[in-house]
Design a protein around this motif. Structure first.
Motif, PDB file in Angstrom:
ATOM      1  N   MET A   1      13.882 -28.875 -23.574  1.00 42.58           N
ATOM      2  CA  MET A   1      15.141 -28.473 -22.993  1.00 42.58           C
ATOM      3  C   MET A   1      15.632 -29.607 -22.089  1.00 42.58           C
ATOM      4  SD  MET A   1      15.876 -25.315 -20.332  1.00 42.58           S
ATOM      5  CE  MET A   1      15.439 -24.041 -21.466  1.00 42.58           C
ATOM      6  N   TRP A   2      16.921 -29.915 -22.176  1.00 49.02           N
ATOM      7  CA  TRP A   2      17.511 -30.931 -21.306  1.00 49.02           C
ATOM      8  C   TRP A   2      17.890 -30.293 -19.972  1.00 49.02           C
ATOM      9  CZ3 TRP A   2      17.627 -36.032 -21.935  1.00 49.02           C
ATOM     10  CH2 TRP A   2      17.383 -36.525 -23.215  1.00 49.02           C
ATOM     11  N   LEU A   3      17.413 -30.869 -18.888  1.00 51.76           N
ATOM     12  CA  LEU A   3      17.748 -30.416 -17.543  1.00 51.76           C
ATOM     13  C   LEU A   3      18.103 -31.620 -16.681  1.00 51.76           C
ATOM     14  CD1 LEU A   3      14.918 -27.811 -16.816  1.00 51.76           C
ATOM     15  CD2 LEU A   3      17.298 -27.342 -17.377  1.00 51.76           C
ATOM     16  N   VAL A   4      18.695 -31.349 -15.541  1.00 43.29           N
ATOM     17  CA  VAL A   4      18.981 -32.398 -14.566  1.00 43.29           C
ATOM     18  C   VAL A   4      17.782 -32.499 -13.635  1.00 43.29           C
ATOM     19  CG1 VAL A   4      20.477 -33.125 -12.679  1.00 43.29           C
ATOM     20  CG2 VAL A   4      21.462 -32.026 -14.691  1.00 43.29           C
ATOM     21  N   ALA A   5      17.192 -33.670 -13.552  1.00 39.22           N
ATOM     22  CA  ALA A   5      16.072 -33.925 -12.639  1.00 39.22           C
ATOM     23  C   ALA A   5      16.606 -34.694 -11.437  1.00 39.22           C
ATOM     24  CB  ALA A   5      14.984 -34.725 -13.336  1.00 39.22           C
ATOM     25  N   THR A  32       9.510 -35.441  -3.912  1.00 37.88           N
ATOM     26  CA  THR A  32       9.129 -34.511  -4.977  1.00 37.88           C
ATOM     27  C   THR A  32      10.193 -34.473  -6.060  1.00 37.88           C
ATOM     28  OG1 THR A  32       7.926 -33.117  -3.418  1.00 37.88           O
ATOM     29  CG2 THR A  32       8.592 -32.090  -5.485  1.00 37.88           C
ATOM     30  N   LYS A  33       9.757 -34.477  -7.299  1.00 44.25           N
ATOM     31  CA  LYS A  33      10.674 -34.358  -8.431  1.00 44.25           C
ATOM     32  C   LYS A  33      10.988 -32.881  -8.638  1.00 44.25           C
ATOM     33  CE  LYS A  33      10.880 -35.802 -13.217  1.00 44.25           C
ATOM     34  NZ  LYS A  33      10.011 -36.306 -14.289  1.00 44.25           N
ATOM     35  N   VAL A  34      12.274 -32.559  -8.731  1.00 39.65           N
ATOM     36  CA  VAL A  34      12.707 -31.188  -8.971  1.00 39.65           C
ATOM     37  C   VAL A  34      13.671 -31.175 -10.150  1.00 39.65           C
ATOM     38  CG1 VAL A  34      12.413 -30.476  -6.566  1.00 39.65           C
ATOM     39  CG2 VAL A  34      14.629 -31.316  -7.325  1.00 39.65           C
ATOM     40  N   TYR A  35      13.825 -29.998 -10.740  1.00 41.25           N
ATOM     41  CA  TYR A  35      14.750 -29.804 -11.846  1.00 41.25           C
ATOM     42  C   TYR A  35      15.845 -28.849 -11.391  1.00 41.25           C
ATOM     43  CZ  TYR A  35      10.999 -31.874 -14.535  1.00 41.25           C
ATOM     44  OH  TYR A  35      10.028 -32.730 -14.986  1.00 41.25           O
ATOM     45  N   TYR A  79       9.343 -30.905 -21.021  1.00 44.29           N
ATOM     46  CA  TYR A  79       8.332 -30.325 -21.908  1.00 44.29           C
ATOM     47  C   TYR A  79       7.365 -29.411 -21.165  1.00 44.29           C
ATOM     48  CZ  TYR A  79       9.772 -34.013 -25.116  1.00 44.29           C
ATOM     49  OH  TYR A  79      10.498 -34.837 -25.920  1.00 44.29           O
ATOM     50  N   THR A  80       7.357 -29.434 -19.840  1.00 44.48           N
ATOM     51  CA  THR A  80       6.394 -28.682 -19.040  1.00 44.48           C
ATOM     52  C   THR A  80       6.590 -27.181 -19.237  1.00 44.48           C
ATOM     53  OG1 THR A  80       6.536 -30.451 -17.407  1.00 44.48           O
ATOM     54  CG2 THR A  80       5.453 -28.408 -16.720  1.00 44.48           C
ATOM     55  N   PRO A  81       5.579 -26.469 -19.735  1.00 46.58           N
ATOM     56  CA  PRO A  81       5.731 -25.037 -20.020  1.00 46.58           C
ATOM     57  C   PRO A  81       6.138 -24.195 -18.814  1.00 46.58           C
ATOM     58  CG  PRO A  81       3.729 -25.871 -21.025  1.00 46.58           C
ATOM     59  CD  PRO A  81       4.269 -26.964 -20.166  1.00 46.58           C
ATOM     60  N   ALA A  82       5.593 -24.473 -17.635  1.00 50.77           N
ATOM     61  CA  ALA A  82       5.932 -23.695 -16.443  1.00 50.77           C
ATOM     62  C   ALA A  82       7.412 -23.848 -16.087  1.00 50.77           C
ATOM     63  CB  ALA A  82       5.059 -24.106 -15.269  1.00 50.77           C
ATOM     64  N   VAL A  83       7.935 -25.054 -16.215  1.00 53.63           N
ATOM     65  CA  VAL A  83       9.353 -25.294 -15.920  1.00 53.63           C
ATOM     66  C   VAL A  83      10.220 -24.617 -16.977  1.00 53.63           C
ATOM     67  CG1 VAL A  83      11.139 -27.070 -15.679  1.00 53.63           C
ATOM     68  CG2 VAL A  83       8.865 -27.458 -14.724  1.00 53.63           C
TER      69      VAL A  83
END
Length: 137
Positions: A1-5, A32-35, A79-83
């Motif tokens: 999924m494309w998100l803004v980081a 910290t990196k956030v989405y 790709y992170t499943p939790a995100v």
């Protein structure tokens, strides 16, 4: 999924007139990196909903934060499943790459403007805020 980081600012101005500094935010450490999964506050996008690793526990959290506390917005394929699990509740249908890139560019411009205009006083000396660290005089 494309998100803004994005990344959380290392130091943010705080207190009367922004003369004090605090590292990161209450929920996130600086850097910290956030989405970004949602924006609100009208067309201003002053506040955003984010997913990232929490300051205390290191677990994934979803929290609303001011866009002025974030920098280096960019579109990123996640790709992170939790995100992905957390983002599915916000993003239906998931944004396309072009939409994520447009939103990232808009948020970068607005966040810089909010950082500059939030405190109407001059910066303390020496200043550790994101604007002063990125553009030394």
């Amino acid at each position: 999924m494309w998100l803004v980081a994005a990344n959380v600012v290392r130091w943010r101005r705080y207190g009367d007139g922004g003369q004090e500094f605090r590292p990161g935010t209450k929920a996130y450490r600086g850097g910290t990196k956030v989405y970004v999964v949602s924006t609100y506050g009208g067309m201003a996008h002053e506040d955003v909903s984010t997913i990232g690793r929490g300051r205390g526990s290191g677990r994934w959290i979803t929290i609303d934060t001011g866009s002025r506390h974030l920098h280096t917005f960019r579109a990123q394929l996640v790709y992170t499943p939790a995100v992905l699990r957390r983002a599915r509740g916000f993003c239906t249908p998931p944004p396309a790459r072009e939409e994520a890139e447009e939103l990232a560019a808009l948020l970068e411009r607005l966040a810089a403007a909010y950082r500059d205009s939030h405190y109407r006083t001059s910066h303390p000396t020496p200043c550790l805020c994101h604007t002063c660290l990125v553009t030394p005089e």
